[in-house]
Design an enzyme around this catalytic site. Structure first.
Site, PDB file in Angstrom:
ATOM      1  N   ASN A 108       0.845  -1.200   0.000  1.00 52.01           N
ATOM      2  CA  ASN A 108       0.000   0.000   0.000  1.00 52.01           C
ATOM      3  C   ASN A 108       0.874   1.241   0.000  1.00 52.01           C
ATOM      4  O   ASN A 108       1.970   1.237   0.551  1.00 52.01           O
ATOM      5  CB  ASN A 108      -0.875   0.009   1.265  1.00 52.01           C
ATOM      6  CG  ASN A 108      -1.793   1.224   1.318  1.00 52.01           C
ATOM      7  OD1 ASN A 108      -2.362   1.623   0.297  1.00 52.01           O
ATOM      8  ND2 ASN A 108      -1.943   1.824   2.494  1.00 52.01           N
ATOM      9  N   SER A 137       4.798   6.831   2.332  1.00 56.79           N
ATOM     10  CA  SER A 137       5.372   5.537   2.735  1.00 56.79           C
ATOM     11  C   SER A 137       4.734   4.421   1.927  1.00 56.79           C
ATOM     12  O   SER A 137       3.530   4.446   1.670  1.00 56.79           O
ATOM     13  CB  SER A 137       5.062   5.242   4.212  1.00 56.79           C
ATOM     14  OG  SER A 137       5.371   6.334   5.036  1.00 56.79           O
TER      15      SER A 137
HETATM   16  C1  GAR Z   1      -2.708   9.149  -2.855  1.00 52.38           C
HETATM   17  O1  GAR Z   1      -2.210  10.304  -2.236  1.00 52.38           O
HETATM   18  C2  GAR Z   1      -2.527   7.950  -1.935  1.00 52.38           C
HETATM   19  O2  GAR Z   1      -1.338   7.979  -1.193  1.00 52.38           O
HETATM   20  C3  GAR Z   1      -3.722   8.080  -1.026  1.00 52.38           C
HETATM   21  O3  GAR Z   1      -4.773   8.476  -1.886  1.00 52.38           O
HETATM   22  C4  GAR Z   1      -4.238   9.228  -2.984  1.00 52.38           C
HETATM   23  C5  GAR Z   1      -4.739   8.595  -4.261  1.00 52.38           C
HETATM   24  O4  GAR Z   1      -4.365   9.316  -5.399  1.00 52.38           O
HETATM   25  N1  GAR Z   1      -4.001   6.859  -0.355  1.00 52.38           N
HETATM   26  C6  GAR Z   1      -4.541   6.792   0.861  1.00 52.38           C
HETATM   27  O5  GAR Z   1      -4.867   7.776   1.494  1.00 52.38           O
HETATM   28  C7  GAR Z   1      -4.744   5.391   1.379  1.00 52.38           C
HETATM   29  N2  GAR Z   1      -5.079   5.415   2.755  1.00 52.38           N
HETATM   30  P1  GAR Z   1      -4.397   8.657  -6.836  1.00 52.38           P
HETATM   31  O6  GAR Z   1      -5.789   8.006  -6.992  1.00 52.38           O
HETATM   32  O7  GAR Z   1      -4.243   9.809  -7.785  1.00 52.38           O
HETATM   33  O8  GAR Z   1      -3.299   7.657  -6.922  1.00 52.38           O
END
Ligand code: GAR
Length: 190
Positions: A108, A137
């Protein structure tokens, strides 16, 4: 048998925009990457990222949360002989039962310097606490939320002028850079 010899058959789980998915697809197309993205599953059938994946040679599935998401996904993971799942902006918590049944690694990406700020609104919390650094992370997924072994992290400075939007943008940029590296690092050390 592996569909692409030498590369791990990989599934990416998303819920929305899919910018990390995009960076993983780009990476997987490189000759020396260790993954081949075969399958993208979203718990939101309208996820923007699905449209992008459908333009590549990738199977896409939108499975609504309420329609037995985990069982349907497990069947697909088995059908496509998936070795690795990468969660990329996947906002549903997977059950211990799912993790056990899949039995192969799940990674993740989380937008904070874990173990700080597990869960949601990470940038808001970092700014509110006047932290000097934020970051991202990549970790192994276990039953405990955002708590598995950390594979790679990178920091960015929080400037006085930063707000949630500008910080999100900066962190997202490093997410795109480090997720592919973390996957290859993880697979190399298996
Ligand atoms: C990203 O910032 C990811 O790290 C976060 O959601 C965003 C998705 O962006 N994930 C979380 O918060 C998981 N708990 P994306 O759809 O453009 O990749």
């Amino acid at each position: 048998m592996e569909k692409y010899p030498g590369k791990k058959n990989t599934a990416v789980f998303i819920s929305g925009r899919g910018s990390n998915l995009k960076s993983l697809i780009k990476h997987s197309k490189k000759k020396n990457s260790l993954i081949k993205i075969i399958l993208v599953i979203s718990n939101n059938p309208d996820a923007e990222g699905l449209k992008y994946a459908s333009k590549s040679e990738i199977e896409i599935y939108g499975i609504k949360n309420k329609s037995n998401f985990e069982n349907k996904s497990l069947k697909l993971l088995d059908k496509y002989n998936i070795d690795l799942i990468c969660l990329a902006g996947f906002m549903k918590i997977l059950s211990g039962n799912f993790i056990k049944k899949f039995s192969k690694p799940i990674l993740n990406i989380h937008p904070s310097l874990l173990p700080k700020y597990k869960g949601l609104n990470t940038h808001e919390r970092a700014i509110k606490n006047k932290d000097r650094f934020a970051g991202a992370s990549i970790h192994k997924v276990t039953e405990k939320l955002d708590s598995g072994k950390i594979i790679l992290q990178k920091k960015v400075k929080i400037l006085k002028s930063d707000d949630v939007r500008s910080l999100e943008k900066k962190v997202l940029k490093i997410e795109h850079e480090i997720y592919p590296k973390a996957i290859d690092k993880f697979l190399t050390n298996l």
